[in-house]
Design a protein around this motif. Sequence first.
Motif, short mmCIF file in Angstrom:
data_model
loop_
_atom_site.label_atom_id
_atom_site.label_comp_id
_atom_site.label_asym_id
_atom_site.label_seq_id
_atom_site.Cartn_x
_atom_site.Cartn_y
_atom_site.Cartn_z
N GLU A 212 -30.67 40.27 -14.20
CA GLU A 212 -31.57 39.26 -13.62
C GLU A 212 -30.71 38.17 -12.99
O GLU A 212 -29.86 37.58 -13.65
CB GLU A 212 -32.49 38.64 -14.68
CG GLU A 212 -33.57 39.57 -15.19
CD GLU A 212 -34.50 38.89 -16.17
OE1 GLU A 212 -34.33 37.64 -16.39
OE2 GLU A 212 -35.37 39.56 -16.74
N GLY A 213 -30.95 37.93 -11.71
CA GLY A 213 -30.21 36.88 -11.01
C GLY A 213 -28.71 37.08 -11.02
O GLY A 213 -27.95 36.11 -11.10
N GLY A 214 -28.27 38.33 -10.98
CA GLY A 214 -26.85 38.64 -10.98
C GLY A 214 -26.19 38.58 -12.34
O GLY A 214 -24.97 38.71 -12.43
N ARG A 215 -26.98 38.40 -13.40
CA ARG A 215 -26.44 38.31 -14.75
C ARG A 215 -26.99 39.44 -15.62
O ARG A 215 -28.16 39.82 -15.49
CB ARG A 215 -26.81 36.96 -15.37
CG ARG A 215 -26.31 36.77 -16.80
CD ARG A 215 -26.74 35.44 -17.40
NE ARG A 215 -26.25 35.33 -18.77
CZ ARG A 215 -25.06 34.90 -19.11
NH1 ARG A 215 -24.21 34.49 -18.16
NH2 ARG A 215 -24.67 34.84 -20.37
#
Length: 510
Positions: free
Chosen positions: A202-205
């Motif tokens: 999510e969101g690059g994490r």
Amino acid sequence: MSGIDESVVVVAGSAGALAGAYTAAREGLSVAIVEASDRFGGTFAYSGGGGMWYPCNAVLTRAGCDDTISDALRYYREVVGDRTPAALQETYVRGGAALIDYLERDEHFAFKILPWPDYYSSAAGARTDGMRHIVSKAVPDERLGRFAGLVRGPLDHERLGAPQPDLLTGGRALVGRFLWAMADNPAVTAHLSTSLVELVVEGGRIVGAVVEHDGERRTITARRGVLLATGGFEQNADMRAEFGVPGSARDTMGAPANTGLAHRAAIAVGADVDLMDQAWWSPGLIHPDGRAAFALCFTGGIFVDRSGRRFANESAAYDRLGRAILRAMRDGTVGSRYWMVYDSRTGEQPPVMATNVSFSPTEQYFAEGLWVQADTLAALAGQIGVPATQLEDTVRRFNEFAARGVDEDFGRGRESFDRAFTGGASPLVPIDTPPYRAAAFGISDLGTKGGLRTDTDARVLDTSDRPIAGLYAAGNTMAAVSGETYPGGGNPIGASLLFSHRAALHMART
């Protein structure tokens, strides 16, 4: 698909993974341990010694060891070279002592010295007395509370059906001590027979993992991060072929669940990899079940190739010897099976002190054609398919070396490790007592060592050399800090424990 919410998800129940889980829990985080098999321990649970290579740790200094970190670093850098980042190497060499301090502050842990010489004793800074190597003290299985009876191994139990000991020793002891330390902590949950399916982004994490148990999938949220320490992919024949790993999944010593699921999941989210064609190698004695098993501590005998000639230092440290065997295989002078030639001075069994899987009854090896004998070397040559004259010449030359105590061809006996199992005596033992014998060998491994590239906090790096937020790796899921070498006994588990520990500390800080 129901979900679970935790601070940290640790994928695998190997010793390295458990070090990360233990550290996270000790630092106040909730932890979910996800293990694909029905037991904890991974490949390390098969180790009879269970050593850790940690220079200058408190166990050694209390015994009066005069080692220095500068010597250890000089040695490690000379052996490993520039194949892996210098910062990663230095973090490992310096970090082990602090980890032992951390563990010894907890009464669940206790260690002792098991002297084991460095594997490149001619390198600058090498320690030939073995004083960089410690092991866990044994612990009764009954102390493990809710985890009692859940440590896998030893190998004789799993492969030969031998009773499982109640006292945890070797690698099983350290696995057991981590479990004992977490047994009464309600913030630690364990999910056995549960496989990693994919990582949640999510969101690059990385914010969690999708796992599967009995055909049901669910998501475990990880607020601080996911640590992948599932071992290598040595049990996955397709991945071995894809990345060019020599040998066979049948002959590996890796735990059954080491199939590369974590590697695949991390690659799918952009992780970079390195050393994917590498493994921790060893010669493998072939047993009656047809499998080659890690063997070391050769106190006699010689290996011969298809022409009846020696091709390696038979007493070299197992990874160095394994790599010599692989070179001969690539050259075509050695096939997938080759022979150790020895005599009858110590009986029927080949001169191997540590077979890891115990010898089966002698008659089974003869029945399978794995051991042969003859009254003359010429007759033995006929049985193993090598030229008789050449085998006679090879043995004659070797016996001359044995008489002088100097191996002019391969330097056998020159390194400290070569003499570690002969009480310091020369490992050049003449072959002159009939009947003459031969035992079949192959190539084995202790697991693959290629994996995810990481920084010094075990954060997984992407193909642009940037950390993937929330994703960590250690053990054989991480590209080995030692590169294409094996500097000394206890390096694989030492690095695994340390970088799992550092991953958990980093998660606790963020």
